[in-house]
Design a protein around this motif. Structure first.
Motif, PDB file in Angstrom:
ATOM      1  N   LEU A   2      -0.025  -5.223  -6.841  1.00 38.62           N
ATOM      2  CA  LEU A   2       1.242  -4.024  -6.403  1.00 38.62           C
ATOM      3  C   LEU A   2       1.362  -4.207  -4.920  1.00 38.62           C
ATOM      4  CD1 LEU A   2       1.943  -1.081  -7.408  1.00 38.62           C
ATOM      5  CD2 LEU A   2       0.336  -0.007  -6.746  1.00 38.62           C
ATOM      6  N   VAL A   3       0.515  -4.271  -3.524  1.00 40.69           N
ATOM      7  CA  VAL A   3       0.614  -4.291  -2.525  1.00 40.69           C
ATOM      8  C   VAL A   3       2.043  -5.184  -2.468  1.00 40.69           C
ATOM      9  CG1 VAL A   3       0.095  -4.489  -0.454  1.00 40.69           C
ATOM     10  CG2 VAL A   3      -1.119  -2.594  -1.932  1.00 40.69           C
ATOM     11  N   ASN A   4       1.183  -6.356  -2.518  1.00 37.88           N
ATOM     12  CA  ASN A   4       1.497  -7.579  -2.669  1.00 37.88           C
ATOM     13  C   ASN A   4       3.563  -6.984  -3.528  1.00 37.88           C
ATOM     14  OD1 ASN A   4       2.603 -10.470  -1.464  1.00 37.88           O
ATOM     15  ND2 ASN A   4       1.538 -10.857  -3.958  1.00 37.88           N
ATOM     16  N   VAL A   5       3.828  -7.423  -4.374  1.00 41.37           N
ATOM     17  CA  VAL A   5       4.707  -7.444  -4.757  1.00 41.37           C
ATOM     18  C   VAL A   5       5.304  -6.099  -4.037  1.00 41.37           C
ATOM     19  CG1 VAL A   5       6.312  -6.507  -7.421  1.00 41.37           C
ATOM     20  CG2 VAL A   5       4.366  -7.999  -7.402  1.00 41.37           C
ATOM     21  N   LEU A   6       5.110  -5.179  -3.973  1.00 45.09           N
ATOM     22  CA  LEU A   6       5.953  -4.226  -3.739  1.00 45.09           C
ATOM     23  C   LEU A   6       6.502  -4.389  -2.589  1.00 45.09           C
ATOM     24  CD1 LEU A   6       5.031  -0.365  -4.583  1.00 45.09           C
ATOM     25  CD2 LEU A   6       7.365  -2.073  -5.649  1.00 45.09           C
ATOM     26  N   ASP A   7       5.837  -5.343  -1.500  1.00 42.90           N
ATOM     27  CA  ASP A   7       5.954  -5.722   0.339  1.00 42.90           C
ATOM     28  C   ASP A   7       6.972  -6.767  -0.012  1.00 42.90           C
ATOM     29  OD1 ASP A   7       5.918  -5.801   2.759  1.00 42.90           O
ATOM     30  OD2 ASP A   7       4.106  -7.147   2.540  1.00 42.90           O
ATOM     31  N   THR A   8       6.919  -7.074  -0.449  1.00 41.87           N
ATOM     32  CA  THR A   8       7.510  -8.696  -1.435  1.00 41.87           C
ATOM     33  C   THR A   8       8.952  -8.842  -1.402  1.00 41.87           C
ATOM     34  OG1 THR A   8       5.621 -10.513  -1.480  1.00 41.87           O
ATOM     35  CG2 THR A   8       7.714 -11.646  -1.931  1.00 41.87           C
ATOM     36  N   MET A   9       9.319  -7.725  -2.917  1.00 38.27           N
ATOM     37  CA  MET A   9      10.413  -7.086  -3.395  1.00 38.27           C
ATOM     38  C   MET A   9      10.969  -6.260  -2.691  1.00 38.27           C
ATOM     39  SD  MET A   9      10.173  -9.992  -5.569  1.00 38.27           S
ATOM     40  CE  MET A   9      11.215  -9.211  -6.477  1.00 38.27           C
ATOM     41  N   ALA A  10      10.375  -5.558  -1.816  1.00 42.79           N
ATOM     42  CA  ALA A  10      11.259  -4.575  -1.148  1.00 42.79           C
ATOM     43  C   ALA A  10      10.886  -3.861   0.197  1.00 42.79           C
ATOM     44  CB  ALA A  10      10.539  -3.084  -2.686  1.00 42.79           C
ATOM     45  N   GLN A  11       9.478  -4.720   0.488  1.00 47.16           N
ATOM     46  CA  GLN A  11       9.705  -4.765   1.948  1.00 47.16           C
ATOM     47  C   GLN A  11       9.254  -2.833   2.236  1.00 47.16           C
ATOM     48  OE1 GLN A  11      13.400  -5.847   1.217  1.00 47.16           O
ATOM     49  NE2 GLN A  11      12.441  -7.507   1.481  1.00 47.16           N
ATOM     50  N   THR A  12       8.619  -2.758   1.208  1.00 42.98           N
ATOM     51  CA  THR A  12       7.501  -1.899   1.428  1.00 42.98           C
ATOM     52  C   THR A  12       6.265  -1.947   0.817  1.00 42.98           C
ATOM     53  OG1 THR A  12       9.337  -0.516  -0.764  1.00 42.98           O
ATOM     54  CG2 THR A  12       7.761   0.532  -0.407  1.00 42.98           C
ATOM     55  N   LYS A  13       5.516  -0.841   2.770  1.00 42.73           N
ATOM     56  CA  LYS A  13       4.389  -1.034   2.786  1.00 42.73           C
ATOM     57  C   LYS A  13       3.909   0.649   2.261  1.00 42.73           C
ATOM     58  CE  LYS A  13       4.213  -4.001   5.974  1.00 42.73           C
ATOM     59  NZ  LYS A  13       4.813  -6.088   5.326  1.00 42.73           N
ATOM     60  N   LEU A  14       2.634  -0.147   0.832  1.00 41.24           N
ATOM     61  CA  LEU A  14       1.984   0.965   0.278  1.00 41.24           C
ATOM     62  C   LEU A  14       0.446   0.997   0.961  1.00 41.24           C
ATOM     63  CD1 LEU A  14       2.548   0.859  -3.277  1.00 41.24           C
ATOM     64  CD2 LEU A  14       3.653   2.275  -2.196  1.00 41.24           C
ATOM     65  N   GLN A  15      -0.128   2.354   1.580  1.00 44.13           N
ATOM     66  CA  GLN A  15      -1.800   2.101   2.319  1.00 44.13           C
ATOM     67  C   GLN A  15      -2.445   2.754   0.630  1.00 44.13           C
ATOM     68  OE1 GLN A  15      -1.051   1.096   5.011  1.00 44.13           O
ATOM     69  NE2 GLN A  15      -3.636   2.138   5.058  1.00 44.13           N
ATOM     70  N   PRO A  16      -3.101   2.181   0.671  1.00 45.94           N
ATOM     71  CA  PRO A  16      -4.199   2.893  -0.612  1.00 45.94           C
ATOM     72  C   PRO A  16      -4.659   4.038  -0.101  1.00 45.94           C
ATOM     73  CG  PRO A  16      -4.935   0.479   0.125  1.00 45.94           C
ATOM     74  CD  PRO A  16      -3.577   1.405   0.783  1.00 45.94           C
ATOM     75  N   GLY A  17      -5.064   4.712  -0.864  1.00 45.00           N
ATOM     76  CA  GLY A  17      -6.067   6.188  -0.093  1.00 45.00           C
ATOM     77  C   GLY A  17      -7.299   6.009  -1.721  1.00 45.00           C
ATOM     78  N   LYS A  18      -8.385   6.817  -1.531  1.00 41.01           N
ATOM     79  CA  LYS A  18      -9.238   6.621  -2.224  1.00 41.01           C
ATOM     80  C   LYS A  18      -9.216   7.389  -3.458  1.00 41.01           C
ATOM     81  CE  LYS A  18     -14.131   8.841  -2.235  1.00 41.01           C
ATOM     82  NZ  LYS A  18     -14.475  10.059  -2.100  1.00 41.01           N
ATOM     83  N   PRO A  19      -9.990   5.810  -4.301  1.00 38.99           N
ATOM     84  CA  PRO A  19      -9.657   6.401  -6.300  1.00 38.99           C
ATOM     85  C   PRO A  19     -10.811   7.052  -6.522  1.00 38.99           C
ATOM     86  CG  PRO A  19     -11.520   4.334  -5.511  1.00 38.99           C
ATOM     87  CD  PRO A  19     -10.521   4.466  -4.041  1.00 38.99           C
ATOM     88  N   LYS A  20     -10.092   7.581  -7.996  1.00 37.71           N
ATOM     89  CA  LYS A  20     -11.186   8.460  -8.539  1.00 37.71           C
ATOM     90  C   LYS A  20     -10.883   8.418  -9.951  1.00 37.71           C
ATOM     91  CE  LYS A  20      -8.330  12.362  -8.223  1.00 37.71           C
ATOM     92  NZ  LYS A  20      -7.394  13.996  -7.682  1.00 37.71           N
ATOM     93  N   LYS A  21     -11.756   9.264 -10.678  1.00 38.90           N
ATOM     94  CA  LYS A  21     -12.098   9.566 -12.341  1.00 38.90           C
ATOM     95  C   LYS A  21     -10.644  10.360 -12.756  1.00 38.90           C
ATOM     96  CE  LYS A  21     -15.345   7.670 -14.856  1.00 38.90           C
ATOM     97  NZ  LYS A  21     -16.892   8.762 -15.647  1.00 38.90           N
ATOM     98  N   LYS A  22      -9.584   9.746 -13.499  1.00 44.58           N
ATOM     99  CA  LYS A  22      -9.035  11.062 -14.111  1.00 44.58           C
ATOM    100  C   LYS A  22      -9.585  10.674 -15.261  1.00 44.58           C
ATOM    101  CE  LYS A  22      -4.206  10.947 -14.643  1.00 44.58           C
ATOM    102  NZ  LYS A  22      -2.967  10.796 -15.321  1.00 44.58           N
ATOM    103  N   GLY A  23      -9.298  12.634 -15.481  1.00 43.85           N
ATOM    104  CA  GLY A  23      -9.368  13.002 -17.129  1.00 43.85           C
ATOM    105  C   GLY A  23      -9.155  13.346 -17.863  1.00 43.85           C
ATOM    106  N   ASP A  24      -7.833  13.130 -17.518  1.00 42.69           N
ATOM    107  CA  ASP A  24      -5.958  14.140 -18.558  1.00 42.69           C
ATOM    108  C   ASP A  24      -5.379  13.038 -18.436  1.00 42.69           C
ATOM    109  OD1 ASP A  24      -4.746  13.844 -15.857  1.00 42.69           O
ATOM    110  OD2 ASP A  24      -4.572  15.917 -15.701  1.00 42.69           O
ATOM    111  N   GLU A  25      -4.032  12.951 -19.273  1.00 46.34           N
ATOM    112  CA  GLU A  25      -2.142  12.275 -19.168  1.00 46.34           C
ATOM    113  C   GLU A  25      -1.964  12.369 -18.995  1.00 46.34           C
ATOM    114  OE1 GLU A  25      -2.379  11.930 -23.817  1.00 46.34           O
ATOM    115  OE2 GLU A  25      -4.303  10.733 -24.262  1.00 46.34           O
ATOM    116  N   LEU A  26      -1.976  13.091 -18.492  1.00 45.50           N
ATOM    117  CA  LEU A  26      -1.290  13.837 -17.366  1.00 45.50           C
ATOM    118  C   LEU A  26      -0.486  13.032 -16.279  1.00 45.50           C
ATOM    119  CD1 LEU A  26       1.334  16.238 -17.025  1.00 45.50           C
ATOM    120  CD2 LEU A  26       0.443  17.218 -15.422  1.00 45.50           C
ATOM    121  N   ALA A  27       0.718  12.696 -15.772  1.00 45.32           N
ATOM    122  CA  ALA A  27       0.998  11.148 -15.236  1.00 45.32           C
ATOM    123  C   ALA A  27       1.383  12.385 -13.778  1.00 45.32           C
ATOM    124  CB  ALA A  27       2.915  10.655 -15.545  1.00 45.32           C
TER     125      ALA A  27
END
Length: 155
Positions: A13-38
């Motif tokens: 994901l980081v590579n695709v957006l950096d290469t294709m859209a010159q967009t740098k993503l900064q990852p945060g902390k992962p967590k478990k998700k309990g619902d289906e709401l996007a």
């Protein structure tokens, strides 16, 4: 959930957006998700099935980030999410999953990918049709946020 299986999706994901859209993503902390709401306004979802594992992956974008990626990739910025933006999100979902698939196959994990489904709208839902924990990873950028969700049955 096995970090060795999640990391290829993050790096892709980081590579695709950096290469294709010159967009740098900064990852945060992962967590478990309990619902289906996007957590986002437009999401691409793709299923994956292989001999060792079955799972699904989604990437959700804030509207501001999706529109900025469209501007950076194609030189046009629509006023709101439209069919061209949803097509682009589907292609990004495909590219990210394809990159992760390549990395995972070198580690002995093979799987086939379905055609991505794209859903948009405020408070839409993402349904992972897999029995397993859902992990959500937030990303920030200069143009908005993205959230990667991953769910696998045997990891």
């Amino acid at each position: 959930m096995n970090v060795e299986f999640i990391n290829p999706f993050i790096s892709s994901l980081v590579n695709v957006l950096d290469t294709m859209a010159q967009t740098k993503l900064q990852p945060g902390k992962p967590k478990k998700k309990g619902d289906e709401l996007a957590i986002g306004d437009v999401s691409g979802l793709i299923g994956m099935v292989g001999p060792q594992v079955k799972g699904s992956f989604s990437i959700s974008f804030d509207e501001s980030l999706a529109l900025e990626i469209m501007q950076r990739m194609l030189g046009e910025k629509p006023p709101k999410i439209n069919p061209e933006v949803t097509d682009m999100v589907g292609e990004i979902t495909n590219m990210v999953t394809g990159g992760a698939k390549l990395e995972l196959s070198s580690k002995g994990f093979d799987f086939d990918m379905a055609t991505p489904i794209v859903v948009s709208g405020k408070q839409h839902t993402i349904t992972h049709k897999v029995d397993g924990p859902k992990i959500i990873l937030p990303f920030t950028s200069d143009a908005g946020n993205a959230h990667l969700e991953i769910c696998f049955d045997k990891l």
